[in-house]
Every structure is written in C-alpha cells, then in structure tokens.
Design an enzyme around this catalytic site. Structure first.
Site, mmCIF file in Angstrom:
data_model
loop_
_atom_site.group_PDB
_atom_site.id
_atom_site.type_symbol
_atom_site.label_atom_id
_atom_site.label_comp_id
_atom_site.label_asym_id
_atom_site.label_seq_id
_atom_site.Cartn_x
_atom_site.Cartn_y
_atom_site.Cartn_z
ATOM 1 N N LYS A 140 0.807 -1.226 0.000
ATOM 2 C CA LYS A 140 0.000 0.000 0.000
ATOM 3 C C LYS A 140 0.842 1.278 0.000
ATOM 4 C CE LYS A 140 -3.978 -2.196 2.174
ATOM 5 N NZ LYS A 140 -4.996 -2.161 3.232
ATOM 6 N N ALA B 134 -1.997 -0.465 8.615
ATOM 7 C CA ALA B 134 -3.427 -0.617 8.872
ATOM 8 C C ALA B 134 -3.960 0.549 9.701
ATOM 9 C CB ALA B 134 -3.686 -1.945 9.578
ATOM 10 N N ASP C 287 -9.979 2.265 2.951
ATOM 11 C CA ASP C 287 -10.011 1.468 4.183
ATOM 12 C C ASP C 287 -10.717 2.207 5.330
ATOM 13 O OD1 ASP C 287 -8.708 -0.784 3.194
ATOM 14 O OD2 ASP C 287 -6.723 0.042 3.618
ATOM 15 N N GLY D 239 -1.941 0.177 17.421
ATOM 16 C CA GLY D 239 -1.082 -0.065 16.280
ATOM 17 C C GLY D 239 -0.747 1.233 15.572
ATOM 18 N N ALA D 240 0.380 1.232 14.874
ATOM 19 C CA ALA D 240 0.801 2.436 14.155
ATOM 20 C C ALA D 240 1.399 2.087 12.801
ATOM 21 C CB ALA D 240 1.796 3.229 15.001
HETATM 22 P P1 ATR Z 1 0.494 -3.254 9.080
HETATM 23 O O1 ATR Z 1 0.758 -2.589 7.790
HETATM 24 O O2 ATR Z 1 -0.308 -4.523 8.989
HETATM 25 O O3 ATR Z 1 -0.065 -2.347 10.121
HETATM 26 P P2 ATR Z 1 3.146 -3.078 10.210
HETATM 27 O O4 ATR Z 1 3.457 -1.789 9.562
HETATM 28 O O5 ATR Z 1 4.199 -4.132 10.302
HETATM 29 O O6 ATR Z 1 1.926 -3.810 9.518
HETATM 30 O O7 ATR Z 1 2.568 -2.770 11.662
HETATM 31 C C1 ATR Z 1 2.183 -3.786 12.512
HETATM 32 C C2 ATR Z 1 1.614 -3.156 13.774
HETATM 33 O O8 ATR Z 1 1.277 -4.193 14.698
HETATM 34 C C3 ATR Z 1 2.594 -2.263 14.494
HETATM 35 O O9 ATR Z 1 1.885 -1.248 15.146
HETATM 36 C C4 ATR Z 1 3.223 -3.218 15.495
HETATM 37 O O10 ATR Z 1 3.797 -2.583 16.620
HETATM 38 P P3 ATR Z 1 5.286 -1.977 16.510
HETATM 39 O O11 ATR Z 1 5.184 -0.718 15.701
HETATM 40 O O12 ATR Z 1 5.665 -1.709 17.909
HETATM 41 O O13 ATR Z 1 6.109 -3.038 15.844
HETATM 42 C C5 ATR Z 1 2.013 -4.001 15.896
HETATM 43 N N1 ATR Z 1 2.296 -5.334 16.460
HETATM 44 C C6 ATR Z 1 2.659 -6.447 15.797
HETATM 45 N N2 ATR Z 1 2.790 -7.488 16.651
HETATM 46 C C7 ATR Z 1 2.492 -7.023 17.885
HETATM 47 C C8 ATR Z 1 2.426 -7.611 19.186
HETATM 48 N N3 ATR Z 1 2.711 -8.897 19.391
HETATM 49 N N4 ATR Z 1 2.071 -6.818 20.220
HETATM 50 C C9 ATR Z 1 1.798 -5.503 20.038
HETATM 51 N N5 ATR Z 1 1.830 -4.904 18.832
HETATM 52 C C10 ATR Z 1 2.178 -5.643 17.763
#
Ligand code: ATR
Length: 266
Positions: free
Chosen positions: A66, A131, A102, A127-128
């Site tokens: 994306k 998504a 989205d 999350g950041a």
């Molecule tokens: P996406 O595009 O699907 O959002 P991404 O950019 O890899 O994928 O982001 C994944 C998100 O899930 C991030 O916010 C990540 O937290 P970090 O920024 O600290 O890495 C979060 N995430 C993934 N696994 C996690 C877990 N086990 N506990 C808490 N947050 C998690």
C-alpha cells in the site's frame, strides 16, 4: 470484452476481493472481471505496469504494497495522502491515481452495519503500521470526542498521531486507568496469536471492540468478550472498502448487506 480489475498483493491467494467484486458486478449489471495478482516483493511496480499495458483499468492493493502504491501514483485523494497509503488504483484515466477506502470502510461498517455511534465516543486505536495509518484520520473526522493511538513502539504512535488533528499517542502501560467506548485493533498481533499488553478496565460499559484482522477469533476479541464488550471482526470493513472502490471505478455504489451476509455464512 469485460473491463479488467484485480487485487494485487503478496500473499493474495486467500483474498476474498475477487468474490466480493464478482457479486457487486452481478448485482449492478456491470460488465467486468476481477482477478488476483501475486506480485513478488520486489516486483510491484512492474506488475502494475504489465497489468495496465494489458488494458487493466484498476487495482485494489493489499499487503505489503500500500505504501509503494502511494509512491507510484501521480496524484491521490486527500484521504490517501493523509494515510500515505493507497488501496485503490485507477489506471484508465491518464497517469495512475490512488485512493484509500479502508478508513471509510471501517467507519461505514461501524456506523451502518453495526449501529455504533462514533459521535462523542472515546476511541482507542491500537497499532501504528499501515493498517492504523489508513483509518486514523477517517475515525478522527467521524465526530469522536477523543482518539488515542497506542503502540508497542511509542515513537511510531507519536509520529502517526502528530499528523492528525485531535489525535494523541501513548504506550500500552500509560493506558492504565483510562477507558474507551470503542477499541480498534489495527496491530498484526492477532496473526501470530498475540495480544498487545492491554491493562484491565479498558472497556466502558456498552463498549465495542473491532478487530481489523478478519476471519479469525483473535486473542483481542476473546479478551473483549470476557470484559463484556461487543465485538466484530474486519469482514464488514472488507466489504465496505470494496464497495467504495467499486464506486470509484464504476460510478455505481453496490449494496453491501447481502454480500456481507453471504460471506459470513461461508
Ligand atoms: P500493518 O501494515 O499490517 O499495520 P506493520 O506496519 O508491520 O503492519 O505494523 C504492525 C503493527 O502491529 C505495528 O503497530 C506493530 O507494533 P510496533 O510498531 O511496535 O512493531 C504491531 N504489532 C505487531 N505485533 C504485535 C504484538 N505482538 N504486540 C503488540 N503490537 C504488535
């Protein structure tokens, strides 16, 4: 000859988008076919160009492309610019143009399908990553009283919240003592069976939990149910974002209710 569209991602084999768009095409009488393209991790732009050269009119873009789709576009909608991510490419009106459906998909699912009032709500977005980026601004603009972005890596949450008026950021630990009407899980934690470290007491009476990962009962949904919150997975958002893409391409808004019900029954 039907007009050609597709979803592009990696992996893409289990995408429900071809099925959803086939239902929309049938219901609206639009003459189109919608396939799927698995692009190699380093071959997204090439795959888009090849599809376009063959007459492809539009693409939905899914993980992990994306952000790359956003960079490829000569122009985008304001909401795609805010998200810095594109999930809908228009290829038949000059240079590639991008949108991001989205966020509006999530807001419509919450408001229309699930009957949740966003106006005046205290909202937590977990999350950041990509998504979360796609949905923060549309949620913030839906009249919420407050929206907090929490993330394991705090600087990412701070950077994201700083781009959207009215949003603030905090760590999971700092959520202790706070409560919310709506908690949206935009982390990928559910994909690996994990749950972000949420403190107890997060859900207000009548609160609602929304899991953006669809098609599985994640630890987050189980936790929310145990806390007495209403829950939903992201299936409705998937159908609503698809309907918005369909409208961008074809100028017709398909009905979503029957398609969502059929997907749920599958
Ligand atoms: P996406 O595009 O699907 O959002 P991404 O950019 O890899 O994928 O982001 C994944 C998100 O899930 C991030 O916010 C990540 O937290 P970090 O920024 O600290 O890495 C979060 N995430 C993934 N696994 C996690 C877990 N086990 N506990 C808490 N947050 C998690």
């Amino acid at each position: 000859m039907p007009d050609r569209y597709a979803v592009i991602g990696n992996p893409v084999a289990h995408s429900k988008s071809p099925w959803i768009h086939a239902q929309f095409a049938r219901a609206t009488g639009e003459n189109l076919e919608y396939g799927s393209i698995e692009a190699p991790a380093d071959g997204f732009v090439r795959a888009v160009e090849a599809f376009r050269a063959q007459g492809g009119k539009g693409l939905n873009v899914t993980l992990p492309f994306k952000a790359e789709a956003f960079r490829l576009c000569a122009g985008t909608s304001a909401r795609a610019a805010a998200a810095q991510a594109v999930n809908t490419l228009v290829l038949d009106r000059g240079k590639p143009w991008g949108d991001n459906t989205d966020g509006v998909g999530l807001v419509r699912d919450l408001g229309t399908n699930l009957g949740r009032r966003l106006a005046g709500a205290r909202v937590l977005l977990m999350g950041a990553g990509g998504a979360a980026q796609g949905v923060l601004a549309p949620l913030a603009e839906a009249g919420v009283e407050q929206i907090v972005v929490a993330n394991r890596t705090l600087p990412r949450a701070q950077a994201l919240a700083a781009r959207v008026r009215g949003a603030s950021a905090c760590s999971y630990e700092a959520l202790a003592g706070q409560s919310f009407d709506l908690v949206v899980n935009a982390t990928s934690a559910g994909l690996s069976g994990d749950l972000p470290p949420l403190p107890k007491g997060l859900f207000r009476p009548g609160a609602f939990a929304y899991e953006m990962v669809y098609g599985r009962d994640t630890a987050f949904l189980a936790m929310a149910r145990a806390a007495g919150a209403g829950t939903s997975d992201g299936l409705g958002m998937l159908v609503e974002q698809a309907a918005e893409s369909f409208q961008i391409w074809r100028g017709i808004r398909p009905e979503t209710g029957a398609v969502l019900a059929a997907l749920r029954a599958q």
